[in-house]
Enzyme design. Structure first.
Site, PDB file in Angstrom:
ATOM      1  N   GLU A   1       0.954  -1.541   0.225  1.00 22.22           N
ATOM      2  CA  GLU A   1       0.405  -0.093   0.188  1.00 22.22           C
ATOM      3  C   GLU A   1       0.570   1.484   0.044  1.00 22.22           C
ATOM      4  O   GLU A   1       0.251   1.566  -0.542  1.00 22.22           O
ATOM      5  CB  GLU A   1      -0.676   0.400   0.895  1.00 22.22           C
TER       6      GLU A   1
ATOM      7  N   ASP B   1       3.994  -3.977  -5.687  1.00 23.79           N
ATOM      8  CA  ASP B   1       4.308  -5.219  -5.832  1.00 23.79           C
ATOM      9  C   ASP B   1       5.358  -5.165  -5.838  1.00 23.79           C
ATOM     10  O   ASP B   1       6.840  -5.734  -4.702  1.00 23.79           O
ATOM     11  CB  ASP B   1       3.812  -6.444  -6.570  1.00 23.79           C
TER      12      ASP B   1
HETATM   13 ZN   LIG Z   1      -2.628  -2.200  -4.151  1.00 20.96          ZN
END
Ligand SMILES: [Zn+2]
Length: 411
Positions: free
Chosen positions: A276, A357
């Protein structure tokens, strides 16, 4: 011309429904295929059978809901139902601003109310049977009423101002309406978590303890203020878990579902948090907002051009141009373009997910993120092998398999 547009509208609606069904068919066919080695350990045999059952139940249910709403829309177009609603409203109100608001209000509420039996079945039968549902009848009713209140105040309010702008200056309508919508969505992007979310959920700061200490270590390193991290009571409605990043500037916040806490280890939660924070580092909210600006501008420009065309109102069974009939016809005629824009938005969104990611992996959380994502998929009985074309059209996130392989490559 009205008749041609009438047929164009029918063709668009039929093609749209056919595409939706075709993608769903591909997805169903794909779901029975054998899982690649990387995904084999996510479900044991019993859980896998349950997942397949859940997927089939949802697929069947979406055929029913999709077909139902397609038939209703077709009936409304073919029988001139929208023009009938328009005449009905005109009998009671002739005000140029109130009429469109009441017209769209009736369409919205009628559509929502006929959808309630489907929502009830989905929540209290399907989700219940598979052990996800936490919604009580009381929560369901309160959510509905709050949603309606919000639609009346925000939707009705914004619509009334837009129509008012149109009556004042049809020439500069597109520019002013665009400025209004842009300002409104900027406001919503910033204050959504503070104004809208509290109506439905409780958000609390992280409690002191091991998790907070671990999160604090990473947040400090990543230069992200701990005051902007909240836990939300997602368990009020479902056992499924989630996390998201929202807002801009000082109003940014990361929200972790309380359901995440029960299912994941501290390290896995920190890796989700790192993902996040990756969204924040790459300024994804700001980019999405900037991308939407020119799209909305074009939309209002074209809408402004055709609001006076009698042909559009005639396509829906009316006689002469009116703000609401024209806007409604436009929304259907515009849908092939919005389909393309939706695909582009999904492509961009999937790219953002890979970037987030990658950020988490670069901070040393690759392994934990993979195991966290696997748990998320397993506990929500996700379909692990969606058809690539279905993913291309519908998915805002890459599939678990795509994300895992990419994270492994990047480590
Ligand atoms: Zn995400």
């Amino acid at each position: 011309m009205g008749l041609i547009l009438f047929y164009v509208i029918l063709i668009i609606l039929i093609s749209d429904f056919a595409l939706e069904r075709y993608l769903a068919f591909l997805n169903i066919r794909e779901s029975g295929k054998e899982l690649p080695a990387l995904l084999k350990d996510i479900y044991d045999h019993e859980k896998y059978v349950k997942q397949q059952k859940y997927f089939q139940t949802n697929s069947r249910f979406s055929i029913i809901t999709g077909s139902f709403s397609f038939i209703i829309t077709m009936l409304m177009i073919v029988t001139g139902g929208f023009s009938w609603v328009d005449n009905f409203v005109q009998q009671y109100v002739q005000d140029p601003i109130i009429t469109p608001v009441v017209f769209f209000g009736i369409i919205f509420f009628a559509n929502d109310i006929i959808g309630i039996p489907f929502e009830l079945y989905d929540t209290f039968v399907i989700e219940e049977r598979f052990g996800f549902n936490k919604v009580t009848p009381r929560i369901f009713i309160l959510d509905k009423l709050k949603g309606y209140g919000m639609t009346i105040i925000l939707g009705g309010g914004v619509l009334a101002i837009i129509v008012k702008i149109y009556t004042l200056t049809p020439t500069y309508f597109w520019l002013l309406a665009w400025a209004l919508i842009t300002g409104f969505s900027l406001f919503m992007t910033m204050f959504y978590s503070q104004i809208i979310v509290p109506l439905f959920n409780k958000q609390t700061p992280l409690e002191a303890g091991e998790l907070r200490t671990e999160i604090e270590k990473f947040a400090t390193k990543a230069n992200f203020n701990l005051d902007n991290i909240f836990v939300i009571d997602g368990s009020k409605r479902s056992t499924k878990a989630n996390a998201y990043f929202s807002g801009l500037g000082s109003k940014k916040r990361i929200v972790l579902y309380d359901t995440l806490m029960d299912k994941m280890t501290t390290e896995e939660i920190v890796s989700v948090l790192a993902h996040e924070i990756g969204h924040y580092k790459h300024r994804h909210t700001l980019i999405s907002f900037l991308v939407s600006m020119p799209i909305t501008l074009v939309l209002f420009f074209v809408l402004g051009l055709i609001l006076q065309s009698d042909a559009l109102a005639q396509a829906l069974g009316g006689t002469k141009a009116s703000f609401h009939l024209n806007a409604l016809a436009f929304s259907i005629l515009y849908s092939p373009i919005s389909l393309i824009l939706d695909i582009a938005t999904n492509v961009l969104s999937r790219k953002f997910e890979y970037q987030a990611d990658k950020y988490a992996a670069s901070q040393g959380f690759g392994e934990q993120l993979i195991s966290g994502l696997k748990k998320l998929s397993a506990t929500s009985l996700s379909n692990l092998m969606p058809h690539p074309l279905y993913v291309f059209f519908q998915y805002s996130h890459p599939t678990l398999y795509q994300r895992m392989t990419r994270i492994v490559q990047e480590q």
